[in-house]
Design an enzyme around this catalytic site. Structure first.
Site, PDB file in Angstrom:
ATOM      1  N   ARG A  52     105.862  97.512  10.368  1.00  0.00           N
ATOM      2  CA  ARG A  52     104.627  97.630  11.083  1.00  0.00           C
ATOM      3  C   ARG A  52     104.674  98.412  12.379  1.00  0.00           C
ATOM      4  O   ARG A  52     103.892  97.709  13.365  1.00  0.00           O
ATOM      5  CB  ARG A  52     104.075  95.988  11.700  1.00  0.00           C
ATOM      6  CG  ARG A  52     104.316  95.465  10.010  1.00  0.00           C
ATOM      7  CD  ARG A  52     103.141  95.980   8.819  1.00  0.00           C
ATOM      8  NE  ARG A  52     101.951  95.235   9.097  1.00  0.00           N
ATOM      9  CZ  ARG A  52     101.143  93.814   8.807  1.00  0.00           C
ATOM     10  NH1 ARG A  52     102.142  93.198   8.322  1.00  0.00           N
ATOM     11  NH2 ARG A  52      99.922  93.701   8.934  1.00  0.00           N
ATOM     12  N   ARG A  56      99.213  96.785  16.142  1.00  0.00           N
ATOM     13  CA  ARG A  56      98.257  95.615  17.095  1.00  0.00           C
ATOM     14  C   ARG A  56      98.617  95.940  18.922  1.00  0.00           C
ATOM     15  O   ARG A  56      98.313  95.389  19.383  1.00  0.00           O
ATOM     16  CB  ARG A  56      98.022  94.480  16.814  1.00  0.00           C
ATOM     17  CG  ARG A  56      96.660  94.588  15.576  1.00  0.00           C
ATOM     18  CD  ARG A  56      96.996  93.642  14.232  1.00  0.00           C
ATOM     19  NE  ARG A  56      98.161  92.910  14.125  1.00  0.00           N
ATOM     20  CZ  ARG A  56      98.788  91.762  13.320  1.00  0.00           C
ATOM     21  NH1 ARG A  56      97.157  91.099  13.128  1.00  0.00           N
ATOM     22  NH2 ARG A  56      99.413  91.830  12.631  1.00  0.00           N
ATOM     23  N   ARG A  65      91.128 101.617  17.037  1.00  0.00           N
ATOM     24  CA  ARG A  65      90.568 100.267  15.947  1.00  0.00           C
ATOM     25  C   ARG A  65      88.937  99.751  17.086  1.00  0.00           C
ATOM     26  O   ARG A  65      88.644  99.628  16.295  1.00  0.00           O
ATOM     27  CB  ARG A  65      91.185  99.215  16.579  1.00  0.00           C
ATOM     28  CG  ARG A  65      92.669  99.651  15.208  1.00  0.00           C
ATOM     29  CD  ARG A  65      92.000  99.803  13.344  1.00  0.00           C
ATOM     30  NE  ARG A  65      91.957  97.673  13.430  1.00  0.00           N
ATOM     31  CZ  ARG A  65      90.932  97.076  13.159  1.00  0.00           C
ATOM     32  NH1 ARG A  65      89.475  98.106  13.430  1.00  0.00           N
ATOM     33  NH2 ARG A  65      91.002  96.092  12.664  1.00  0.00           N
ATOM     34  N   ASP A 102      98.089 100.375   3.652  1.00  0.00           N
ATOM     35  CA  ASP A 102      98.271  98.749   4.048  1.00  0.00           C
ATOM     36  C   ASP A 102      99.222  98.343   2.232  1.00  0.00           C
ATOM     37  O   ASP A 102      98.260  99.152   1.353  1.00  0.00           O
ATOM     38  CB  ASP A 102      96.700  98.163   4.376  1.00  0.00           C
ATOM     39  CG  ASP A 102      97.429  96.426   4.226  1.00  0.00           C
ATOM     40  OD1 ASP A 102      97.659  95.926   5.438  1.00  0.00           O
ATOM     41  OD2 ASP A 102      97.223  95.292   3.887  1.00  0.00           O
ATOM     42  N   TYR A 180      97.686  87.710  -2.778  1.00  0.00           N
ATOM     43  CA  TYR A 180      96.626  87.858  -2.273  1.00  0.00           C
ATOM     44  C   TYR A 180      95.404  87.777  -3.516  1.00  0.00           C
ATOM     45  O   TYR A 180      94.255  87.595  -3.214  1.00  0.00           O
ATOM     46  CB  TYR A 180      97.016  89.216  -1.626  1.00  0.00           C
ATOM     47  CG  TYR A 180      97.790  88.805  -0.574  1.00  0.00           C
ATOM     48  CD1 TYR A 180      96.985  88.541   0.518  1.00  0.00           C
ATOM     49  CD2 TYR A 180      98.500  89.418  -0.295  1.00  0.00           C
ATOM     50  CE1 TYR A 180      97.863  88.766   2.100  1.00  0.00           C
ATOM     51  CE2 TYR A 180      99.390  89.751   1.467  1.00  0.00           C
ATOM     52  CZ  TYR A 180      98.442  89.067   1.891  1.00  0.00           C
ATOM     53  OH  TYR A 180      99.673  88.791   3.541  1.00  0.00           O
TER      54      TYR A 180
HETATM   55  O1  1CP Z   1     103.666 100.672  10.634  1.00  0.00           O
HETATM   56  C1  1CP Z   1     103.424 100.331   9.545  1.00  0.00           C
HETATM   57  O2  1CP Z   1     104.089  99.891   9.329  1.00  0.00           O
HETATM   58  C2  1CP Z   1     101.694 100.554   9.000  1.00  0.00           C
HETATM   59  C3  1CP Z   1     101.535 100.263   8.389  1.00  0.00           C
HETATM   60  C4  1CP Z   1     101.481  99.465   7.585  1.00  0.00           C
HETATM   61  C5  1CP Z   1     102.249  98.799   6.299  1.00  0.00           C
HETATM   62  C6  1CP Z   1     103.323  99.249   5.668  1.00  0.00           C
HETATM   63  C7  1CP Z   1     100.433  98.094   7.554  1.00  0.00           C
HETATM   64  C8  1CP Z   1      99.118  97.744   8.526  1.00  0.00           C
HETATM   65  N1  1CP Z   1     100.279  96.900   6.766  1.00  0.00           N
HETATM   66  C9  1CP Z   1     101.342  97.464   6.344  1.00  0.00           C
HETATM   67  C10 1CP Z   1     102.487  96.579   4.854  1.00  0.00           C
HETATM   68  C11 1CP Z   1     101.698  94.974   5.140  1.00  0.00           C
HETATM   69  N2  1CP Z   1     100.089  94.480   5.059  1.00  0.00           N
HETATM   70  C12 1CP Z   1     102.398  93.915   3.998  1.00  0.00           C
HETATM   71  C13 1CP Z   1     104.356  93.671   4.265  1.00  0.00           C
HETATM   72  C14 1CP Z   1     104.458  93.955   5.387  1.00  0.00           C
HETATM   73  C15 1CP Z   1     104.781  92.766   6.350  1.00  0.00           C
HETATM   74  O3  1CP Z   1     104.314  91.979   5.734  1.00  0.00           O
HETATM   75  O4  1CP Z   1     104.118  92.738   7.303  1.00  0.00           O
HETATM   76  C16 1CP Z   1     101.368  92.677   4.150  1.00  0.00           C
HETATM   77  C17 1CP Z   1     101.452  91.704   3.776  1.00  0.00           C
HETATM   78  C18 1CP Z   1     100.369  93.225   4.878  1.00  0.00           C
HETATM   79  C19 1CP Z   1      99.377  93.138   4.835  1.00  0.00           C
HETATM   80  C20 1CP Z   1      98.033  92.233   5.455  1.00  0.00           C
HETATM   81  N3  1CP Z   1      97.500  93.457   5.814  1.00  0.00           N
HETATM   82  C21 1CP Z   1      98.313  91.795   7.285  1.00  0.00           C
HETATM   83  C22 1CP Z   1      98.910  89.955   6.541  1.00  0.00           C
HETATM   84  C23 1CP Z   1      99.747  89.929   7.338  1.00  0.00           C
HETATM   85  C24 1CP Z   1     100.517  90.304   8.435  1.00  0.00           C
HETATM   86  O5  1CP Z   1     101.100  90.564   8.254  1.00  0.00           O
HETATM   87  O6  1CP Z   1      99.510  89.058   8.997  1.00  0.00           O
HETATM   88  C25 1CP Z   1      97.850  92.261   7.884  1.00  0.00           C
HETATM   89  C26 1CP Z   1      96.952  90.600   9.004  1.00  0.00           C
HETATM   90  C27 1CP Z   1      96.975  92.887   7.642  1.00  0.00           C
HETATM   91  C28 1CP Z   1      96.448  94.033   8.319  1.00  0.00           C
HETATM   92  C29 1CP Z   1      97.285  95.554   8.587  1.00  0.00           C
HETATM   93  N4  1CP Z   1      98.162  95.763   8.430  1.00  0.00           N
HETATM   94  C30 1CP Z   1      98.356  97.089   9.084  1.00  0.00           C
HETATM   95  C31 1CP Z   1      97.567  96.622   9.993  1.00  0.00           C
HETATM   96  C32 1CP Z   1      97.800  97.609  11.495  1.00  0.00           C
HETATM   97  C33 1CP Z   1      97.298  96.394  10.172  1.00  0.00           C
HETATM   98  C34 1CP Z   1      95.945  94.949  11.286  1.00  0.00           C
HETATM   99  C35 1CP Z   1      95.074  95.546  11.459  1.00  0.00           C
HETATM  100  C36 1CP Z   1      94.430  95.626  12.773  1.00  0.00           C
HETATM  101  O7  1CP Z   1      93.448  94.431  12.672  1.00  0.00           O
HETATM  102  O8  1CP Z   1      94.525  96.446  12.449  1.00  0.00           O
END
Ligand code: 1CP
Length: 387
Positions: A52, A56, A65, A102, A180
């Protein structure tokens, strides 16, 4: 599970005959530490990237964003590429990039609505509550049509990277995506998804296979578009008993890696290394199941921060490479705390031997100060050096 290529249907992808041409159009790779560590080399220092890493905690991400929704960022190749490059531009010490997207784009491709709500995270308003809901999922998913934006983002990003570091493609693992899809979002109890496993084991496997097929096609498409390594995120693996992990979660992951490798081979592509990050699946018996890349199809295993690298190396043996596993909250530890912990754990990793990719044990969290992330990378460069 057999990996004979004839079993797998080749997805309908527009890059299928063009991947050589696309690959040749990219600038040569200047930093291949990640790829070497993923081939099992004990590199001069550990390559480092952070799960990630685009997101954020970065002010430049929050700025984008303000004017674009989350899925708009994923679905617009120029935006996804820009966000992928943000951490690379800011931190020359990063050794890998990961495409901005994502894991939940797969349920979207299967026809489910997924919203990203500002303080809640992902919400799926119509979750799968019983096997009859499987009827609602799209039958033959055309990944090019549904998710072609991701392939375009990858090709664009390889150009923007200009060979600085390799680009990682990814997908969610079927069990995590099923969680999910059945819960309708994040969960503390996993009540709905786990009751599926107990009440409907056969239909659960059917769902997991359906998801796995889309994941595999998505990963093939990412490689043909320019991804140089892949990672499968099983973020909720730790919710399962070791028995459930072996029965439900691991088989579709193995299906994905075999399908991807087999299709790439059939297309004459040299193939890429794949990492499995099964967070929390830390039973020694589970690690033993993951010890042989020839049978699992996973070259590298991602570790969370609750295990010790030397201990895991004993359980998995020498064949598989490892990635991890700094506690993400070390980034709240201040300069001295970060340095002390990176020095301590790097010594464990070097003793453990084999390919090591330095990473956090889970994603970086929103309140981390960008300069502390920079300091962490600095420390990994210093302390992961092998004498
Ligand atoms: O640099 C990076 O890794 C960005 C790409 C990326 C990846 C690999 C994002 C962007 N999401 C993910 C994978 C992802 N998404 C996972 C697997 C990794 C992990 O366990 O953290 C999971 C469970 C998600 C589901 C998800 N997406 C959630 C719930 C879990 C959590 O971490 O809170 C949430 C909140 C998101 C939103 C998301 N995805 C990515 C970003 C930058 C964001 C935040 C969105 C925002 O508010 O701008």
């Amino acid at each position: 599970m057999s990996s004979s290529s004839s079993e797998y249907a080749i997805p309908n992808l527009k890059n299928i005959d063009k991947w050589r041409e696309i690959e040749q159009s990219f600038p040569p790779l200047k930093n291949d530490l990640l790829l070497r560590a993923a081939r099992g080399e004990e590199t001069e220092r550990a390559p480092v990237w952070v799960m990630r890493q685009a997101g954020r905690y970065l002010p430049e991400f929050l700025e984008v964003r303000k004017s674009h929704s989350f899925f708009e960022c994923c679905q617009t190749p120029s935006l996804a590429s820009k966000l992928t490059l943000q951490p690379i531009d800011r931190y020359p010490r990063l050794d890998a990039s990961i495409i901005f997207c994502d894991i939940l784009v797969v349920p979207q491709a299967l026809g489910m609505e997924v919203l990203m709500e500002p303080s809640k995270g992902p919400v799926l308003p119509a979750p799968l509550r019983s096997p009859s809901d499987l009827e609602r999922l799209n039958k033959d998913v055309d990944v090019e049509k549904e998710l072609g934006y991701l392939f375009e983002a990858i090709t664009l990003t390889r150009k923007g990277l200009a060979g600085r570091v390799p680009l990682i493609g990814f997908c969610g693992a079927p069990w995590t995506l099923m969680a999910y899809m059945c819960e309708g979002g994040g969960s503390k109890t996993f009540e709905n998804s786990k009751s599926w496993l107990y009440k409907y084991p056969k239909e659960s496997k059917e769902l997991l296979r359906k998801v796995a097929d889309v994941c595999a096609d998505l990963l093939v498409g990412q490689v043909l578009a320019g991804a140089q390594m892949l990672q499968v995120f099983d973020s909720w693996a730790g919710e399962l008993t070791p028995h459930q992990y072996a029965e439900f979660a691991l088989p579709p992951c193995i299906y994905i890696s075999h399908k991807v490798k087999s299709i790439l081979k059939q297309l004459g592509h040299p193939g890429v290394a794949i990492t499995l990050f099964a967070k929390g699946a830390n039973a020694p018996s589970t690690f033993r199941l993951l010890s042989n890349p020839e049978t699992t199809g996973y070259d590298t295993l991602g570790l969370d921060w609750t295990v010790d690298p030397l201990e895991v190396r004993e359980w998995v043996g020498p064949k598989v490479n490892l990635q991890g596993n700094f506690d993400p909250t070390v980034l709240y530890g201040g300069k001295e705390g970060i340095e002390r912990e990176v020095e301590r754990l790097s010594e464990r990793w070097k003793k453990a031997g084999g390919g090591w990719i330095a990473n956090l044990g889970h994603g970086i969290t929103p309140n981390v100060k960008p300069e502390d992330m920079g300091w962490f990378l600095e420390c990994v460069h210093k302390y992961s050096k092998r004498d």
